[in-house]
Design a protein around this motif. Structure first.
Motif, PDB file in Angstrom:
ATOM      1  N   ARG A   1       0.850  -1.195   0.000  1.00  0.00           N
ATOM      2  CA  ARG A   1       0.000   0.000   0.000  1.00  0.00           C
ATOM      3  C   ARG A   1       0.888   1.248   0.000  1.00  0.00           C
ATOM      4  O   ARG A   1       0.945   1.981   0.985  1.00  0.00           O
ATOM      5  CB  ARG A   1      -0.947   0.010   1.197  1.00  0.00           C
ATOM      6  CG  ARG A   1      -2.017  -1.075   1.142  1.00  0.00           C
ATOM      7  CD  ARG A   1      -2.885  -1.065   2.387  1.00  0.00           C
ATOM      8  NE  ARG A   1      -3.905  -2.102   2.323  1.00  0.00           N
ATOM      9  CZ  ARG A   1      -5.132  -1.931   1.857  1.00  0.00           C
ATOM     10  NH1 ARG A   1      -5.500  -0.739   1.420  1.00  0.00           N
ATOM     11  NH2 ARG A   1      -6.002  -2.918   1.837  1.00  0.00           N
TER      12      ARG A   1
ATOM     13  N   ASP B   1       2.495   5.019  -1.097  1.00  0.00           N
ATOM     14  CA  ASP B   1       2.104   6.354  -1.581  1.00  0.00           C
ATOM     15  C   ASP B   1       2.911   6.554  -2.859  1.00  0.00           C
ATOM     16  O   ASP B   1       4.136   6.711  -2.805  1.00  0.00           O
ATOM     17  CB  ASP B   1       2.450   7.423  -0.545  1.00  0.00           C
ATOM     18  CG  ASP B   1       2.109   8.834  -1.024  1.00  0.00           C
ATOM     19  OD1 ASP B   1       1.820   9.007  -2.227  1.00  0.00           O
ATOM     20  OD2 ASP B   1       2.148   9.767  -0.209  1.00  0.00           O
TER      21      ASP B   1
ATOM     22  N   SER C   1      -4.495  -0.186  -8.172  1.00  0.00           N
ATOM     23  CA  SER C   1      -5.679   0.658  -7.986  1.00  0.00           C
ATOM     24  C   SER C   1      -5.407   1.667  -6.892  1.00  0.00           C
ATOM     25  O   SER C   1      -4.501   1.481  -6.065  1.00  0.00           O
ATOM     26  CB  SER C   1      -6.898  -0.194  -7.630  1.00  0.00           C
ATOM     27  OG  SER C   1      -6.678  -0.891  -6.409  1.00  0.00           O
TER      28      SER C   1
ATOM     29  N   ASP D   1      -6.009   3.595  -3.458  1.00  0.00           N
ATOM     30  CA  ASP D   1      -6.497   3.228  -2.133  1.00  0.00           C
ATOM     31  C   ASP D   1      -7.111   4.467  -1.473  1.00  0.00           C
ATOM     32  O   ASP D   1      -6.573   5.025  -0.528  1.00  0.00           O
ATOM     33  CB  ASP D   1      -5.338   2.680  -1.295  1.00  0.00           C
ATOM     34  CG  ASP D   1      -5.806   2.087   0.024  1.00  0.00           C
ATOM     35  OD1 ASP D   1      -7.016   1.836   0.162  1.00  0.00           O
ATOM     36  OD2 ASP D   1      -4.949   1.891   0.916  1.00  0.00           O
ATOM     37  N   GLY D   2      -8.212   4.910  -2.040  1.00  0.00           N
ATOM     38  CA  GLY D   2      -8.821   6.154  -1.578  1.00  0.00           C
ATOM     39  C   GLY D   2      -8.504   7.283  -2.533  1.00  0.00           C
ATOM     40  O   GLY D   2      -7.668   7.144  -3.446  1.00  0.00           O
TER      41      GLY D   2
ATOM     42  N   PRO E   1      -2.322   7.399  -2.511  1.00  0.00           N
ATOM     43  CA  PRO E   1      -2.309   6.077  -1.871  1.00  0.00           C
ATOM     44  C   PRO E   1      -2.812   5.021  -2.845  1.00  0.00           C
ATOM     45  O   PRO E   1      -3.791   5.227  -3.567  1.00  0.00           O
ATOM     46  CB  PRO E   1      -3.255   6.256  -0.681  1.00  0.00           C
ATOM     47  CG  PRO E   1      -4.143   7.398  -1.064  1.00  0.00           C
ATOM     48  CD  PRO E   1      -3.341   8.288  -1.950  1.00  0.00           C
ATOM     49  N   ALA E   2      -2.117   3.889  -2.880  1.00  0.00           N
ATOM     50  CA  ALA E   2      -2.455   2.867  -3.874  1.00  0.00           C
ATOM     51  C   ALA E   2      -2.398   1.479  -3.270  1.00  0.00           C
ATOM     52  O   ALA E   2      -1.814   1.249  -2.194  1.00  0.00           O
ATOM     53  CB  ALA E   2      -1.504   2.957  -5.061  1.00  0.00           C
ATOM     54  N   MET E   3      -3.013   0.531  -3.960  1.00  0.00           N
ATOM     55  CA  MET E   3      -2.912  -0.893  -3.644  1.00  0.00           C
ATOM     56  C   MET E   3      -2.301  -1.598  -4.854  1.00  0.00           C
ATOM     57  O   MET E   3      -2.692  -1.350  -5.992  1.00  0.00           O
ATOM     58  CB  MET E   3      -4.283  -1.483  -3.323  1.00  0.00           C
ATOM     59  CG  MET E   3      -4.908  -0.947  -2.051  1.00  0.00           C
ATOM     60  SD  MET E   3      -6.452  -1.796  -1.611  1.00  0.00           S
ATOM     61  CE  MET E   3      -7.517  -1.241  -2.939  1.00  0.00           C
TER      62      MET E   3
END
Length: 369
Positions: free
Chosen positions: A103, A105, A343, A345-346, A363-365
Motif C-alpha cells: 500500500r 504512496d 488501484s 487506495d482512496g 495512496p495505492a494498492m
C-alpha cells in the motif's frame, strides 16, 4: 499600460509565446497585485529564487540566451537518447522495491524518486542529497505561484538560504576541480557571477524533477480512472509516448503563464500598449476544440496530442521537456506492466497550489503480475 489581457485561445497563446515583442513577467511588474510586490521587497535578492532574475525562467535575451546555451546541450536530443538505458534501470528498480510496500504512496515512493535520481546524476550531485533535494523542491515549488500565504513564502525563503549556502560551497569545489557534468558547465563556460551560477543551478534542479513528478502523478490518476485507455497502453506498449503527450494535454502540470508587451502590439484585433500584462491559459489552450476535437475526451491515441502547450513554446519552452517525456513513458510503462491491477487506495490528495496542478499523495494498492 492599460489593464491585463487574458486568453485561452490555442493559436494566440502559441503566437504570443513565440513572439519576441513579448517578454517574461518579473515579480516587480506593476500589473501584479501590490501584496505580491510587497513580498518581493522582503526577499533577500541574493537568494536563488526560481521566480526572480537571474534565473533563466524569468530572464529575457541576451542573458537568457547566454544561460540556456551553456547548459542546453546536456538536455538536447543526443544527450537524452543516451539516458534511455539508465532511466529504464532506475524505473525497474523502483517498481521492484514497491513490492515490499503493498500500500504505497505513489508520489513519495515512486513519482519523486525517478526524476530526482536522474537530475542529480545529470547535475553531478551525490545520491546522499536526494532527500534534501526533494525537501528543497517541495518548499520551492510555491515560489512559482502568485498570491502565496506569507507563512508558505517565508518557509520557502528559509530553505532558499540553505540552497544558497550549499551551492555556494559546491561551486567553490567545482571552480578548483571541474567535472564532466552540467553544473561544471556553469563554472567553465561563459563567465557568470556566483549569483548567476547558483540561481540557475537551483532552477535546473527544481525544474528538472518537479514537472516530471507532477506529470507522473497526474498520469497515474488519469490512467487508473480511465481503464480502457490503460488497457490500450498495456496491450500496445508503443502507445506509451503518445499517452504521455495526452496526459500533458489533458492535465498538464502548469495551468497558466504570462508575458509583458515590450512595445505597443496590435494582435487579435487588440491594441496592447507597451508594459501591459497578458495572461496565457495553457490549460485552456490545451482544451481548445479548434485544435483538439472533443478535448474533454482522454484519448491516448489522439494523433495531435503532442501539439499541446504544457511545456510552453518559443525561447522559454521547457529545457527539460525531452527528459520529462522519456521519464514519463518509461516510468508509467514499468509501473503498470509490473502491477497491472494497481488501484487507488482512496482519493488522491491534491497539492494545495493553484497554478501548478499536482497531487501531494496518491495512496495505492498493488497486485503483482
Amino acid at each position: 499600460m492599460s489593464g491585463v489581457r487574458v486568453t485561452a485561445d490555442y493559436e494566440l497563446c502559441r503566437l504570443i509565446l513565440r513572439d519576441r515583442r513579448f517578454g517574461i513577467v518579473t515579480p516587480n511588474h506593476p500589473a501584479l497585485p501590490k501584496p505580491i510586490r510587497w513580498m518581493m521587497t522582503k526577499t533577500d535578492l541574493g537568494l536563488p529564487n526560481l521566480g526572480e532574475p537571474p534565473s533563466m525562467l524569468v530572464t529575457d535575451p541576451p542573458d537568457h540566451t547566454r544561460y540556456r546555451r551553456m547548459v542546453g546541450q546536456a538536455f538536447g536530443p543526443k544527450a537524452i537518447a543516451t539516458l534511455d538505458e539508465r532511466v529504464t534501470e532506475v524505473a525497474d528498480d523502483l517498481v521492484e522495491r514497491l513490492s515490499s510496500k503493498p500500500r504505497p504512496d505513489l508520489i513519495q515512493d515512486f513519482c519523486t524518486q525517478l526524476p530526482v535520481t536522474i537530475i542529480a546524476e545529470i547535475l553531478g550531485l551525490p545520491d546522499t542529497m536526494h532527500s534534501t533535494l526533494l525537501k528543497w523542491g517541495d518548499s520551492g515549488a510555491p515560489l512559482l505561484e502568485r498570491g502565496l500565504p506569507w507563512s508558505t513564502y517565508r518557509h520557502a525563503i528559509e530553505d532558499l538560504a540553505e540552497v544558497q549556502l550549499y551551492f555556494d560551497r559546491y561551486f567553490d569545489g567545482l571552480t578548483a576541480d571541474p567535472q564532466d557534468d552540467v553544473l561544471s558547465m556553469l563554472v567553465t563556460g561563459d563567465e557568470l557571477t556566483r549569483r548567476e551560477q547558483v540561481a540557475n543551478a537551483a532552477l535546473l534542479l527544481d525544474a528538472g524533477f518537479l514537472t516530471t513528478v507532477n506529470m507522473l502523478g497526474n498520469g497515474i490518476v488519469l490512467l487508473t480512472s480511465h481503464p480502457d485507455q490503460l488497457e490500450l497502453c498495456t496491450a500496445q506498449p508503443e502507445l506509451w509516448p503518445n499517452a504521455v503527450e495526452e496526459i500533458l494535454r489533458y492535465d498538464g502540470p502548469v495551468r497558466m503563464t504570462g508575458r509583458v508587451a515590450n512595445c505597443d502590439v496590435d494582435i487579435a484585433d487588440q491594441h496592447i500598449t507597451a508594459g501591459s500584462l497578458v495572461l496565457l491559459s495553457l490549460a485552456g489552450a490545451n482544451d481548445d476544440p479548434a485544435v483538439f476535437p472533443d478535448p474533454q475526451q482522454f484519448d491516448v491515441t489522439r494523433d495531435n496530442a503532442g501539439e499541446h502547450l504544457a511545456f510552453g513554446s518559443g525561447i522559454h519552452g521547457c529545457l527539460g521537456a525531452r527528459l520529462a517525456r522519456l521519464e514519463g513513458a518509461v516510468a508509467l510503462r514499468a509501473l503498470f506492466e509490473r502491477y497491472p491491477d494497481l488501484s487507488l487506495d482512496g482519493p488522491p490528495i491534491p497539492h494545495p497550489l493553484r497554478n501548478l496542478h499536482a497531487y501531494r499523495s496518491i495512496p495505492a494498492m498493488l497486485s503483482a503480475a
